[in-house]
Design a protein around this motif. Structure first.
Motif, short mmCIF file in Angstrom:
data_model
loop_
_atom_site.label_atom_id
_atom_site.label_comp_id
_atom_site.label_asym_id
_atom_site.label_seq_id
_atom_site.Cartn_x
_atom_site.Cartn_y
_atom_site.Cartn_z
N ASP A 9 0.82 -1.21 0.00
CA ASP A 9 0.00 0.00 0.00
C ASP A 9 0.85 1.26 0.00
O ASP A 9 0.32 2.38 0.08
CB ASP A 9 -0.93 0.01 1.22
CG ASP A 9 -2.00 -1.05 1.13
OD1 ASP A 9 -2.44 -1.35 0.00
OD2 ASP A 9 -2.40 -1.60 2.18
N ASN A 13 -11.46 0.25 10.11
CA ASN A 13 -11.13 1.26 9.09
C ASN A 13 -9.87 2.05 9.47
O ASN A 13 -9.84 3.28 9.39
CB ASN A 13 -12.30 2.23 8.88
CG ASN A 13 -13.53 1.53 8.36
OD1 ASN A 13 -13.43 0.55 7.65
ND2 ASN A 13 -14.69 2.01 8.73
N LYS A 41 -20.91 2.37 -2.97
CA LYS A 41 -19.53 2.25 -3.43
C LYS A 41 -19.50 1.46 -4.73
O LYS A 41 -20.47 0.81 -5.12
CB LYS A 41 -18.68 1.52 -2.38
CG LYS A 41 -18.67 2.16 -1.00
CD LYS A 41 -17.88 1.30 -0.03
CE LYS A 41 -17.93 1.87 1.39
NZ LYS A 41 -17.21 1.00 2.35
N TYR A 74 -18.16 -1.69 -6.32
CA TYR A 74 -17.66 -2.98 -5.85
C TYR A 74 -17.14 -3.84 -6.99
O TYR A 74 -17.54 -3.68 -8.16
CB TYR A 74 -18.78 -3.75 -5.14
CG TYR A 74 -19.20 -3.17 -3.82
CD1 TYR A 74 -18.56 -3.54 -2.64
CD2 TYR A 74 -20.25 -2.26 -3.73
CE1 TYR A 74 -18.93 -3.01 -1.42
CE2 TYR A 74 -20.65 -1.73 -2.52
CZ TYR A 74 -19.98 -2.10 -1.36
OH TYR A 74 -20.35 -1.58 -0.16
N THR A 122 -14.52 -6.50 -3.03
CA THR A 122 -13.67 -5.36 -2.73
C THR A 122 -14.36 -4.07 -3.13
O THR A 122 -15.19 -4.04 -4.04
CB THR A 122 -12.31 -5.45 -3.47
OG1 THR A 122 -12.54 -5.53 -4.87
CG2 THR A 122 -11.52 -6.66 -3.02
N ALA A 123 -14.01 -2.98 -2.45
CA ALA A 123 -14.53 -1.65 -2.74
C ALA A 123 -13.45 -0.64 -2.43
O ALA A 123 -12.83 -0.70 -1.36
CB ALA A 123 -15.79 -1.37 -1.92
N GLU A 124 -13.23 0.26 -3.37
CA GLU A 124 -12.24 1.33 -3.18
C GLU A 124 -10.87 0.77 -2.82
O GLU A 124 -10.15 1.30 -1.99
CB GLU A 124 -12.73 2.31 -2.10
CG GLU A 124 -14.06 2.95 -2.46
CD GLU A 124 -14.62 3.82 -1.34
OE1 GLU A 124 -14.03 3.81 -0.25
OE2 GLU A 124 -15.63 4.49 -1.57
N GLY A 125 -10.54 -0.36 -3.45
CA GLY A 125 -9.23 -0.96 -3.26
C GLY A 125 -9.05 -1.76 -2.00
O GLY A 125 -7.96 -2.26 -1.73
N ARG A 126 -10.12 -1.91 -1.19
CA ARG A 126 -10.02 -2.65 0.06
C ARG A 126 -11.05 -3.77 0.09
O ARG A 126 -12.16 -3.63 -0.41
CB ARG A 126 -10.20 -1.72 1.26
CG ARG A 126 -9.19 -0.58 1.29
CD ARG A 126 -9.27 0.19 2.59
NE ARG A 126 -8.39 1.35 2.54
CZ ARG A 126 -7.08 1.30 2.72
NH1 ARG A 126 -6.51 0.14 2.96
NH2 ARG A 126 -6.34 2.39 2.66
N SER A 154 -13.90 -5.96 1.40
CA SER A 154 -15.06 -5.74 2.27
C SER A 154 -15.61 -7.04 2.82
O SER A 154 -16.18 -7.06 3.92
CB SER A 154 -16.16 -5.01 1.50
OG SER A 154 -15.71 -3.76 1.03
#
Length: 257
Positions: free
Chosen positions: A35, A173, A205, A207, A243-247, A249
């Motif tokens: 990251d 988070n 978001k 996804y 995944t959402a926004e690179g992370r 879930s």
């Protein structure tokens, strides 16, 4: 034949026992995780932190098996927000392969690739003999355990507790790999090799839903539909990840008979 069998068992045990680092005092290093965050070992130690390092390769079966166990210990001690720091140090792979490994096998702690993050140099510095090798370093730079085996959460936790580590809630988070809790993936088996993967708890978001086989092969990659996706897969172990926004879930491991 029986003699050969016992010889085989002895050799396996010998390999397991030799899976360790060949140094007693931790050499310093600075690496960058997938990251982009920098980690300087002696900064952590000078601040009184215990440090757990998981040396791994992306194609190692036991590394895949125990990644989620190391993650469970990482969460038990506060996701790097307490007095214990967890790092995964890879040998031989680039950032993309390490991210894929983390996503499939549930490695939430910061991971450093061998090729781009500096992991290969650290592996050489510590003279790592096999994988996975999980070690525990004390603030005085001594390696308290150079081979926590097997690296199950209960064993890692026991070593860290004995060294004075304090359990604490994992901060949600926190900007690392900690997944959110609202989203879910459910896997249904309506018949035979067919599976139906249904997401729930989706928010506002963008996804992505992926499904990988145990060998890392991508078998599905697309936007999740609220009604779910039906796939027909060969028998084996699979991992569905949202995944959402690179992370990540949500994740669900499942077996197709």
């Amino acid at each position: 034949m029986r003699l050969l069998f016992h010889l085989f068992v002895f050799l396996i045990a010998a390999v397991s026992l030799s899976a360790q680092v060949a140094v007693e005092t931790a050499p310093d290093f600075t690496v960058k995780d997938v990251d982009g965050n920098q980690h300087h070992l002696y900064d952590y130690l000078d601040n009184g932190k215990l440090v757990v390092i998981d040396f791994f390769t992306t194609n190692c079966g036991p590394c895949q098996t125990y990644a989620s166990e190391v993650s469970a210990s990482y969460e038990y001690f506060g996701c790097n927000h307490g007095d214990v720091i967890y790092l995964g140090i890879n040998w031989g792979s680039d950032n993309d392969l390490v991210r894929q490994f983390d996503s499939i096998w549930g490695a939430y702690y910061p991971s450093v690739s061998g090729l781009q993050g500096g992991g290969n140099a650290v592996v050489d510095l510590y003279q790592v003999q096999s994988y996975p090798t999980v070690i525990l370093i004390a603030p005085d730079r001594s390696i308290l355990n150079n081979h926590i085996w097997p690296p199950e959460a209960v064993n890692i936790n026991a070593e860290v507790l004995a060294a004075g580590g304090i359990p604490m809630s994992c901060t949600v988070n926190a900007g690392l790999h900690q997944p959110e809790t609202e989203e879910r993936l459910q896997v249904f088996h309506p018949d035979g090799g067919a599976v139906h993967i249904v997401p729930s708890g989706l928010q506002g978001k963008v996804y992505r839903l992926t499904v990988h086989g145990a060998d890392g092969r991508l078998v599905f990659d697309g936007s999740p539909a609220a009604s779910g996706h039906s796939l027909r897969l060969a028998g084996g172990i699979y991992v569905a990840a949202l995944t959402a926004e690179g992370r990540r879930s949500a994740v669900s491991k499942f077996i197709v008979p």
